[in-house]
Design a protein around this motif. Structure first.
Motif, PDB file in Angstrom:
ATOM      1  N   ASP A 135      70.120  66.620   8.543  1.00 55.33           N
ATOM      2  CA  ASP A 135      68.907  67.340   9.344  1.00 55.33           C
ATOM      3  C   ASP A 135      67.669  66.637   9.095  1.00 55.33           C
ATOM      4  N   GLY A 136      67.367  66.283   7.761  1.00 53.77           N
ATOM      5  CA  GLY A 136      66.000  65.860   7.536  1.00 53.77           C
ATOM      6  C   GLY A 136      66.072  64.314   8.099  1.00 53.77           C
ATOM      7  N   LEU A 137      67.164  63.515   8.006  1.00 51.95           N
ATOM      8  CA  LEU A 137      67.031  62.262   8.642  1.00 51.95           C
ATOM      9  C   LEU A 137      66.633  62.442  10.197  1.00 51.95           C
ATOM     10  N   MET A 138      67.307  63.263  10.793  1.00 55.83           N
ATOM     11  CA  MET A 138      67.211  63.462  12.103  1.00 55.83           C
ATOM     12  C   MET A 138      65.816  63.779  12.635  1.00 55.83           C
ATOM     13  N   THR A 139      65.246  64.964  11.940  1.00 55.69           N
ATOM     14  CA  THR A 139      63.774  65.332  12.025  1.00 55.69           C
ATOM     15  C   THR A 139      62.745  64.332  11.804  1.00 55.69           C
ATOM     16  N   GLY A 140      63.032  63.448  10.810  1.00 52.90           N
ATOM     17  CA  GLY A 140      62.067  62.409  10.406  1.00 52.90           C
ATOM     18  C   GLY A 140      62.402  61.286  11.355  1.00 52.90           C
ATOM     19  N   LEU A 141      63.287  60.830  11.943  1.00 48.04           N
ATOM     20  CA  LEU A 141      63.434  59.842  13.122  1.00 48.04           C
ATOM     21  C   LEU A 141      62.583  60.264  14.154  1.00 48.04           C
ATOM     22  N   ASN A 142      62.821  61.611  14.528  1.00 49.04           N
ATOM     23  CA  ASN A 142      62.273  62.302  15.647  1.00 49.04           C
ATOM     24  C   ASN A 142      60.704  61.972  15.581  1.00 49.04           C
ATOM     25  N   ARG A 143      60.232  62.312  14.277  1.00 44.41           N
ATOM     26  CA  ARG A 143      58.599  62.070  14.198  1.00 44.41           C
ATOM     27  C   ARG A 143      58.173  60.688  14.329  1.00 44.41           C
ATOM     28  N   ARG A 144      58.958  59.893  13.619  1.00 39.41           N
ATOM     29  CA  ARG A 144      58.519  58.283  13.671  1.00 39.41           C
ATOM     30  C   ARG A 144      58.751  57.605  14.752  1.00 39.41           C
ATOM     31  N   THR A 145      59.834  57.845  15.576  1.00 38.08           N
ATOM     32  CA  THR A 145      60.020  57.328  16.902  1.00 38.08           C
ATOM     33  C   THR A 145      59.589  57.819  18.015  1.00 38.08           C
ATOM     34  N   GLY A 146      59.085  59.111  18.114  1.00 38.84           N
ATOM     35  CA  GLY A 146      58.717  59.753  19.169  1.00 38.84           C
ATOM     36  C   GLY A 146      59.801  60.033  19.887  1.00 38.84           C
ATOM     37  N   VAL A 149      64.357  65.251  19.434  1.00 42.36           N
ATOM     38  CA  VAL A 149      65.521  65.597  18.507  1.00 42.36           C
ATOM     39  C   VAL A 149      66.909  65.229  19.368  1.00 42.36           C
ATOM     40  N   ARG A 150      67.044  65.812  20.496  1.00 40.91           N
ATOM     41  CA  ARG A 150      68.309  65.801  20.946  1.00 40.91           C
ATOM     42  C   ARG A 150      68.724  64.238  21.153  1.00 40.91           C
ATOM     43  N   VAL A 151      67.988  63.632  21.747  1.00 40.51           N
ATOM     44  CA  VAL A 151      68.258  62.059  21.652  1.00 40.51           C
ATOM     45  C   VAL A 151      68.634  61.467  20.386  1.00 40.51           C
ATOM     46  N   VAL A 152      67.739  61.741  19.378  1.00 35.75           N
ATOM     47  CA  VAL A 152      68.008  61.194  17.908  1.00 35.75           C
ATOM     48  C   VAL A 152      69.298  61.621  17.335  1.00 35.75           C
ATOM     49  N   ARG A 153      69.434  63.005  17.564  1.00 29.02           N
ATOM     50  CA  ARG A 153      70.834  63.789  16.824  1.00 29.02           C
ATOM     51  C   ARG A 153      71.841  62.941  17.662  1.00 29.02           C
ATOM     52  N   THR A 154      71.737  63.040  19.112  1.00 30.00           N
ATOM     53  CA  THR A 154      72.910  62.441  20.017  1.00 30.00           C
ATOM     54  C   THR A 154      73.501  61.091  19.388  1.00 30.00           C
ATOM     55  N   CYS A 155      72.413  60.247  19.173  1.00 33.26           N
ATOM     56  CA  CYS A 155      72.581  58.767  18.827  1.00 33.26           C
ATOM     57  C   CYS A 155      73.098  58.618  17.225  1.00 33.26           C
ATOM     58  N   ILE A 156      72.608  59.348  16.306  1.00 29.27           N
ATOM     59  CA  ILE A 156      73.215  59.492  14.853  1.00 29.27           C
ATOM     60  C   ILE A 156      74.591  59.971  14.963  1.00 29.27           C
ATOM     61  N   GLU A 157      74.685  60.958  15.817  1.00 29.05           N
ATOM     62  CA  GLU A 157      76.180  61.364  15.505  1.00 29.05           C
ATOM     63  C   GLU A 157      77.301  60.447  16.365  1.00 29.05           C
ATOM     64  N   LEU A 158      76.879  59.858  17.574  1.00 31.73           N
ATOM     65  CA  LEU A 158      77.628  59.036  18.042  1.00 31.73           C
ATOM     66  C   LEU A 158      78.160  57.742  17.201  1.00 31.73           C
ATOM     67  N   VAL A 159      76.913  57.263  16.389  1.00 33.19           N
ATOM     68  CA  VAL A 159      77.160  56.157  15.400  1.00 33.19           C
ATOM     69  C   VAL A 159      78.127  56.788  14.344  1.00 33.19           C
ATOM     70  N   VAL A 160      77.908  57.706  13.939  1.00 38.62           N
ATOM     71  CA  VAL A 160      78.852  58.171  12.715  1.00 38.62           C
ATOM     72  C   VAL A 160      80.268  58.479  13.158  1.00 38.62           C
ATOM     73  N   LEU A 161      80.284  59.341  14.400  1.00 35.43           N
ATOM     74  CA  LEU A 161      81.472  59.329  14.960  1.00 35.43           C
ATOM     75  C   LEU A 161      82.496  58.071  15.270  1.00 35.43           C
ATOM     76  N   GLY A 162      81.828  57.025  15.848  1.00 28.39           N
ATOM     77  CA  GLY A 162      82.404  55.736  16.341  1.00 28.39           C
ATOM     78  C   GLY A 162      82.860  55.041  15.029  1.00 28.39           C
ATOM     79  N   SER A 163      82.025  54.954  13.764  1.00 28.71           N
ATOM     80  CA  SER A 163      82.094  54.374  12.803  1.00 28.71           C
ATOM     81  C   SER A 163      83.561  55.050  12.036  1.00 28.71           C
ATOM     82  N   GLY A 164      83.404  56.273  11.840  1.00 24.88           N
ATOM     83  CA  GLY A 164      84.602  57.088  11.345  1.00 24.88           C
ATOM     84  C   GLY A 164      85.609  56.992  11.728  1.00 24.88           C
ATOM     85  N   PHE A 165      85.687  56.898  13.352  1.00 24.45           N
ATOM     86  CA  PHE A 165      86.831  56.725  14.097  1.00 24.45           C
ATOM     87  C   PHE A 165      87.522  55.261  13.617  1.00 24.45           C
ATOM     88  N   LEU A 166      86.875  54.171  13.680  1.00 27.68           N
ATOM     89  CA  LEU A 166      87.214  52.773  13.603  1.00 27.68           C
ATOM     90  C   LEU A 166      87.694  52.609  11.957  1.00 27.68           C
TER      91      LEU A 166
END
Length: 217
Positions: A135-146, A149-166
């Motif tokens: 969660d802290g990674l998500m909120t930190g990226l939200n503040r740093r990138t502008g 939260v929804r976009v940051v969280r979605t991107c993180i979870e898609l990357v994690v999900l895709g990597s885990g699936f592979l």
């Protein structure tokens, strides 16, 4: 003393919630019908390295905490406890609960895992001892990138999900059911376990009083 009693109660919420979070994740593993994104990743790494899922969860949490440094996020007691307890509880549950064959047992196990995860989220976030590392990674990226939260969280979870699936992690119907239900469930239990205090958006995830929170660890 009211302050001591309140602190003790919050600590109970925190640690019961974190143990339940790991246990509910273990139930989803035993259901063998798909995991939530971070556990898909943990399972995939576990399959490739031979480490237990709990150990991978702990190591991943520790690595994510390192990413907090440039983001200038501040960990709390709940953050450190999250890294350790969820992984330990996950491994303990996998040790205690055997592999399941019958769908008549696996379906209820999946339901227990998803609902238990929602209860656990409400408990540990409402304790207000700081966000989990992810969660802290998500909120930190939200503040740093502008970005939102929804976009940051979605991107993180898609990357994690895709990597885990592979890597060989389990993606299935349980993954979809979790994605559809965890938000309403967690919001429901956040209200059930809410402590008195002024309502300010995002406060709960940072360990401050508030009614809303960013969900999941």
């Amino acid at each position: 003393m009211p302050w001591a009693a309140g602190t003790a109660g919050r600590l109970v919420r925190l640690y019961v919630g974190l143990v339940l979070y790991g246990a509910s994740a273990g139930c989803m593993v035993r259901a063998e019908m798909g995991l939530h994104p971070w556990d898909v990743f943990h399972q995939g790494v576990s399959e490739r390295t031979g480490l237990s899922m709990g150990a991978v969860s702990v190591l991943t949490g520790a690595l994510v905490l390192l990413a907090w440094v440039p983001l200038r996020e501040r960990p709390g007691l709940g953050t450190v406890s999250n890294v350790i307890l969820i992984g330990v509880s996950l491994d303990a549950t996998l040790w205690l609960v055997p592999d399941l064959e019958s769908l008549a047992v696996r379906w209820p196990m999946l339901a227990v895992g998803i609902v238990g995860n929602g209860v656990a989220t409400g408990l540990y976030i409402s304790a207000r001892f700081g966000p989990g590392p992810r969660d802290g990674l998500m909120t930190g990226l939200n503040r740093r990138t502008g970005l939102s939260v929804r976009v940051v969280r979605t991107c993180i979870e898609l990357v994690v999900l895709g990597s885990g699936f592979l890597l060989g992690g389990s993606v299935g119907l349980g993954t979809a059911l979790y994605a559809l239900t965890i938000g309403p469930l967690a919001q429901r239990f956040l209200r059930v376990f809410a402590l008195p205090g002024p309502e300010r958006s995002g406060d709960a995830v940072h360990g401050r009083p508030g009614g809303r929170a960013i969900l999941r660890r």
